[in-house]
Structure formats: structure tokens, C-alpha cells
Design an enzyme around this catalytic site. Structure first.
Site, PDB file in Angstrom:
ATOM      1  N   GLY A  14       0.839  -1.192   0.000  1.00 24.62           N
ATOM      2  CA  GLY A  14       0.000   0.000   0.000  1.00 24.62           C
ATOM      3  C   GLY A  14       0.872   1.238   0.000  1.00 24.62           C
ATOM      4  CB  CYS A  15       0.323   4.525   1.567  1.00 24.34           C
ATOM      5  SG  CYS A  15       1.174   6.086   1.818  1.00 24.34           S
ATOM      6  CG  PHE A  16       5.922   5.143  -0.711  1.00 29.91           C
ATOM      7  CD1 PHE A  16       5.467   6.350  -0.237  1.00 29.91           C
ATOM      8  CD2 PHE A  16       6.358   5.087  -2.029  1.00 29.91           C
ATOM      9  CE1 PHE A  16       5.450   7.486  -1.025  1.00 29.91           C
ATOM     10  CE2 PHE A  16       6.357   6.230  -2.837  1.00 29.91           C
ATOM     11  CZ  PHE A  16       5.897   7.431  -2.324  1.00 29.91           C
TER      12      PHE A  16
END
Length: 179
Positions: A14-16
């Protein structure tokens, strides 16, 4: 520890920003870089291009770690328990192939370890694991303002609503692995 003695792990969950904040807290992790991997377009992608979903890249982190302190296997278990590996191309409200669950292995040994971890973790989830397992071809570091995002923006809404709860889960589940 000298950099030549470090190993690397490249994963996307997902979002880093979330993944970077998680792995920054792990003993033996020397450096975490947010970036992009897995795309099929030439050149270095930008955040805007990756977010379009058209480049094929995933938001990933590249973790440099000391294998005498923390193993690749342990890092993968932490990865698998701090994101949802059963949702295809989404994490929470983030949707698109850029948010897919993915392990980019650096060599055949990492591939074998990842296959074992995925198999061993499967019974702990109600739904099938959809984590992609692919060879690392190219890693592109993200733009500077994406690095150390949580550390620099803890009061920002996304950080308090999404990242802080992930860190609380990490601290509860993996207290023995924290710095």
C-alpha cells in the site's frame, strides 16, 4: 555496520509512507527508502505518474538491514502482519495497482524464503493471500518529500488516522523486534 554487510528487502504494502514508518522502528534496519518498482515504462517515474496507475509501478520501500540482527524471514513476517495481504490492489481507502501487496525478491534465496513465509502465513488469514512475488528489476527512489514522511508529518491527518494505528499494531505484535 558497514553498508557492504547489509542486505536489502523491497516490498510494497500500500502507501509507502506507512511501510516506511513501520520498518524504521525495527532493530537491525539501517535505512528505509520509499520508492517505486515493478513498472514497465521507460525512465524514472514520478509520484503523480505512479498514482495514475498507468505505469505499472507499485509504491514500495527498500529496506537495508543487518542480517545478524534481524532476518529477511522476520522482516517478511512483520511485512505480512502490518498490511492486508488479502486485498487485491488496495489497502484501506487506497485503490489501484500502485497499492498492491508485493514482494520483490533480490535473489533466489529471498524468493525461496518468501514462498515459505507466504505459505506459512496463509492459515492466519480468512481470505487467500494475493501478495505478488516478483524479481526486483529496478528500484526508483521516490521524490525527497516522500522520504521520512511520517517522521516529518506526524500531526498530519493521514498520519494520525492511518499510520499511527499501524505503528500501534506493530508495537503490540512485534515488541521484541523494536529498536
Amino acid at each position: 555496520m558497514k553498508e557492504e554487510n547489509l542486505e536489502q528487502m523491497t516490498v510494497g504494502g500500500g502507501c509507502f509512507w506507512c511501510s516506511e514508518a513501520v520498518f524504521d522502528e525495527i532493530k537491525g534496519v539501517e535505512k528505509v527508502i520509499s520508492g517505486y518498482s515493478g513498472g514497465k515504462v521507460p525512465g524514472t517515474p514520478t509520484y503523480r505518474e505512479v498514482c495514475s496507475g498507468l505505469t505499472g509501478h507499485a509504491e514500495v520501500i527498500q529496506v537495508s538491514f543487518d542480517p545478524t540482527v534481524v532476518s529477511y524471514e522476520d522482516l517478511l513476517v512483520i511485512f505480512m502482519t502490518t498490511h492486508n495481504p488479502t486485498t487485491l490492489n488496495k489497502q484501506g481507502a487506497d485503490r489501484g495497482t500502485q497499492y498492491r501487496s508485493v514482494i520483490f525478491y533480490h535473489n533466489e534465496e529471498q524468493k525461496k524464503i518468501a514462498e515459505t513465509v507466504l505459505k506459512e502465513m496463509a492459515p492466519y488469514f480468512d481470505d487467500p493471500i494475493v501478495t505478488e512475488l516478483s524479481p526486483l528489476e529496478k528500484f526508483h527512489p521516490a521524490e525527497a518529500h516522500h522520504q521520512d514522511y511520517y517522521a516529518n508529518n506526524q500531526g498530519q491527518g493521514y498520519c494520525t488516522a492511518v499510520i499511527s494505528p499501524k505503528l500501534a499494531k506493530l508495537r503490540e505484535m512485534h515488541a521484541d523486534k523494536l529498536k
